[in-house]
Design an enzyme around this catalytic site. Sequence first.
Site, PDB file in Angstrom:
ATOM      1  N   ALA A 115       0.958  -1.313   0.093  1.00  0.00           N
ATOM      2  CA  ALA A 115       0.028  -0.096  -0.093  1.00  0.00           C
ATOM      3  C   ALA A 115       0.898   1.243   0.051  1.00  0.00           C
ATOM      4  CB  ALA A 115      -0.916   0.075   1.368  1.00  0.00           C
ATOM      5  N   LYS A 166       9.648   1.177   8.784  1.00  0.00           N
ATOM      6  CA  LYS A 166      10.156   0.606  10.081  1.00  0.00           C
ATOM      7  C   LYS A 166      11.378  -0.147   9.815  1.00  0.00           C
ATOM      8  CE  LYS A 166       7.635  -1.978  12.597  1.00  0.00           C
ATOM      9  NZ  LYS A 166       6.447  -2.353  13.438  1.00  0.00           N
ATOM     10  N   THR A 210       2.912  -7.492   2.475  1.00  0.00           N
ATOM     11  CA  THR A 210       2.654  -7.925   1.131  1.00  0.00           C
ATOM     12  C   THR A 210       3.674  -8.882   0.382  1.00  0.00           C
ATOM     13  OG1 THR A 210       1.792  -5.619   1.077  1.00  0.00           O
ATOM     14  CG2 THR A 210       2.291  -6.606  -1.201  1.00  0.00           C
ATOM     15  N   GLY A 269      -1.710 -16.026  -2.366  1.00  0.00           N
ATOM     16  CA  GLY A 269      -2.854 -16.542  -3.137  1.00  0.00           C
ATOM     17  C   GLY A 269      -2.981 -15.752  -4.513  1.00  0.00           C
ATOM     18  N   GLY A 270      -3.014 -14.421  -4.444  1.00  0.00           N
ATOM     19  CA  GLY A 270      -3.229 -13.669  -5.601  1.00  0.00           C
ATOM     20  C   GLY A 270      -3.980 -12.496  -5.470  1.00  0.00           C
ATOM     21  N   ASP A 320       1.286  -0.758  14.895  1.00  0.00           N
ATOM     22  CA  ASP A 320       1.464   0.578  15.291  1.00  0.00           C
ATOM     23  C   ASP A 320       0.382   1.782  14.613  1.00  0.00           C
ATOM     24  OD1 ASP A 320       3.682  -0.887  16.063  1.00  0.00           O
ATOM     25  OD2 ASP A 320       5.068  -0.079  14.580  1.00  0.00           O
ATOM     26  N   ARG A 370     -13.157 -18.237   4.990  1.00  0.00           N
ATOM     27  CA  ARG A 370     -12.204 -18.634   6.026  1.00  0.00           C
ATOM     28  C   ARG A 370     -12.501 -18.752   7.225  1.00  0.00           C
ATOM     29  NH1 ARG A 370      -7.162 -14.681   3.529  1.00  0.00           N
ATOM     30  NH2 ARG A 370      -6.695 -16.178   1.768  1.00  0.00           N
ATOM     31  N   LEU A 386      -4.691  -7.937  -1.447  1.00  0.00           N
ATOM     32  CA  LEU A 386      -3.607  -7.201  -2.592  1.00  0.00           C
ATOM     33  C   LEU A 386      -4.456  -6.093  -3.252  1.00  0.00           C
ATOM     34  CD1 LEU A 386      -1.485 -10.206  -3.480  1.00  0.00           C
ATOM     35  CD2 LEU A 386      -1.120  -8.373  -1.721  1.00  0.00           C
TER      36      LEU A 386
END
Lengths: 550, 205
Positions: free
Chosen positions: A94, A114, A122, A127-128, A291, A353, A463
């Site tokens: 991101a 950091k 990422t 998976g995709g 954070d 999930r 993603l």
Amino acid sequence: MAGIPYTEALSRYQIAAPRPLRDSSLAVADLLEQFHPDYLKNSTVELKVGANKGDRCHRDLARILQSDSRIDDLALAGVEVLETDVLVIGGGGAGCTAAITAAEQGVEVMLATKLKLGDSNTVMAEGGIQASIEPSDTPQMHYDDTLRAGHHLSDKALVELLAMSGPEVVRWLIQQGMQFEVNKYGDLLTRKPGGASAPRVVYYRDYTGLEMMRVLRESVRNCKVVVREFSPVVDLLSDESGHCAGAVLSNLSMDAYTVVRARQVILASGGIGRLHLNQFPTSNHFGATGDGLVLAYRLGAKLRDLDSFQYHPTGMAYPCHMMGSLITEGVRSAGVQILNALGERFVEELNPRDHVAAAIIRECAEGRGVLTEKGVGVWLDTPTLERQQPGIFERRFPKLVQRGKQGSVDPRQIPMLIYPTLHYQNGGVVIDVNGQSTVPGLYCVGEVSGGIHGRNRLMGNALLELVVFGRRAALHAAANLRRSGYHRVSLEHLSNMRRELMRLGEDMTYKGPQLFPDYANFDNDPDYRDLNYRIILGELGARIRKLVST
Amino acid sequence: MVKKMVSAKINGHAVTAPDSMNIIQAYWHAGFPRISGVGCLEGVCGSCRVMVRRVDSGKVTAELACQTMIEEGMQVQFLSFQTPKQHTYRLADFKNSWDVQSQFFDIFPEVSHCRHCGGCDVVCPKDIDVENGVGLAAMGRFREAGELFVECVMCNLCKSGCPEQIAPNQVGLFARRVTAYFHIRPSNLINRLEAIRRGEFRITR
């Protein structure tokens, strides 16, 4: 815990397919309530201060949200001061997407992260990315699937954008130089995520995140973005109107703080897995300690769904030193079955999930799991899949084969032992369609933001989300730079929360943000003693203030 | 599954830990702090680069600490992660794919100095056929070169291992990126983009 020891269970295991599904005897809602970790008794508390005062929040998250700052105004005397138009916090997918996009608009961009640029969840994604591109699929179906999986609690405007932007995002990534799996005619191949009504995930082997991160990192390095690595943000800055006005960076290699005054701040600091909520292992990166939530909350930003987390069904449970690391859902998309210690199939593998994770936890809790030295799990029947589709692991899941080699378990020969692993923060900072939080000048994108996934995320939507909103936030931020920046920039916003916490008699010894998991011994590290020394100074200050106030 | 305790030396400190741990876990287990040089902990971020010497061996190898189990008598040194000077290029500056090969040597002039010493192959913790990949890229066979770098985690060890300071991993990534940029044109994606542009898809809430 009852169950069957690993060696015995393994000797009982046989390659065989297909297996019938055992009747669950529990409705989904009951299964979740009885076995999903979000519903564990005493795991949540009510927040006592801040924009979400009165809301339920996970106990461990509440602790960091209501922690004291690592610094105060005293710590900022005489430090280096930098200025930029847009400050991006976080060097994952991101953050890089936002930085690239803002830089394209011709504004000054600084990115602080950091650890190393690209160190993030990422890079570990396997998976995709979801994009409705198959003829049998539509953006509407993507929208409906996402809402349903999230138990209809998502922000519909955000999901609509997400679903409509999928194809454009894939195009953008290809133009950044990212590769995807294609068939012999060059069409993108797709996988069906659990809980979806059509195949929709485009991917690159089980290295989708690695491929994406390498490309985005290289893009950042090739545009005019000032990158500050090993520079965790310890607090955001505000101006007299309560606008976000930059951040205070610490520097792990130079023992020094830096004040960055910025006209716009884009927070892309990721998730929370390394807090190991409910003592779960995690699939997350070392730096995922929540954070960003702390920083935004202190500035007054509204958060949401703070009691909802994703436990990915297929975390590794054996060998023990690899506990918690991820096996992609792509293996389930390819048709693998999940079996208990008795060799029974007990859940439809491609359910959402939260459902699959709860079912696995139930099997183990009711004594039908496989016991190891340190824990328990169920089988992911990989050898049968290899038998049915010879060569599939080598072709499609090279990372899994690699990891198997490292743990001396070849997934083609021996079933992998799995148990749910803490994977994703479903909620986060409330944002609008441009990624703006409720605090002016503060945008939040990626895992730190909330509202897209409701109480459960679909594979491939993370993603996608980080590109969609990373780009939108950067475009909006760059187009709306405040003319007058940098007026009376300070940490003033901290004092209100501090006073409130003190009034409530809260324990002020815990300092946030956490920055690193406890087991890394950060607070004892001589390399960073100045940062910790300043914490001690800060504590002294707090004690003096307390004395004065009483 | 009997746990055996082993003794090793990490960054000069004596460390005792179970042999079921990797180097980072062992270092933490012994109570030492470690933050920089720790990343994903599963071998894909390339942060935890270490030099390792095993007992009875004169050979020093470069490895990823999270992917290497601690062994009796092992000596380990963490390497700091230096971000090397980058070769800069922008994909958008290539006006068409016919020009890529001619511009490749402008961007990566060191590639023509390759001594074929195999240093990059020796240090690669992912066993990538690095030197061969650089050679293929130099011949303009970018798609083929890129295929060799699928598992590259950009740890930069190959660059450290190169006496000519070629950045083989960046060459590999360049090869992969130009392949995607110029040659991935999926008709299913393009059809959908067109349909969306024509307004054929709308979402009903």
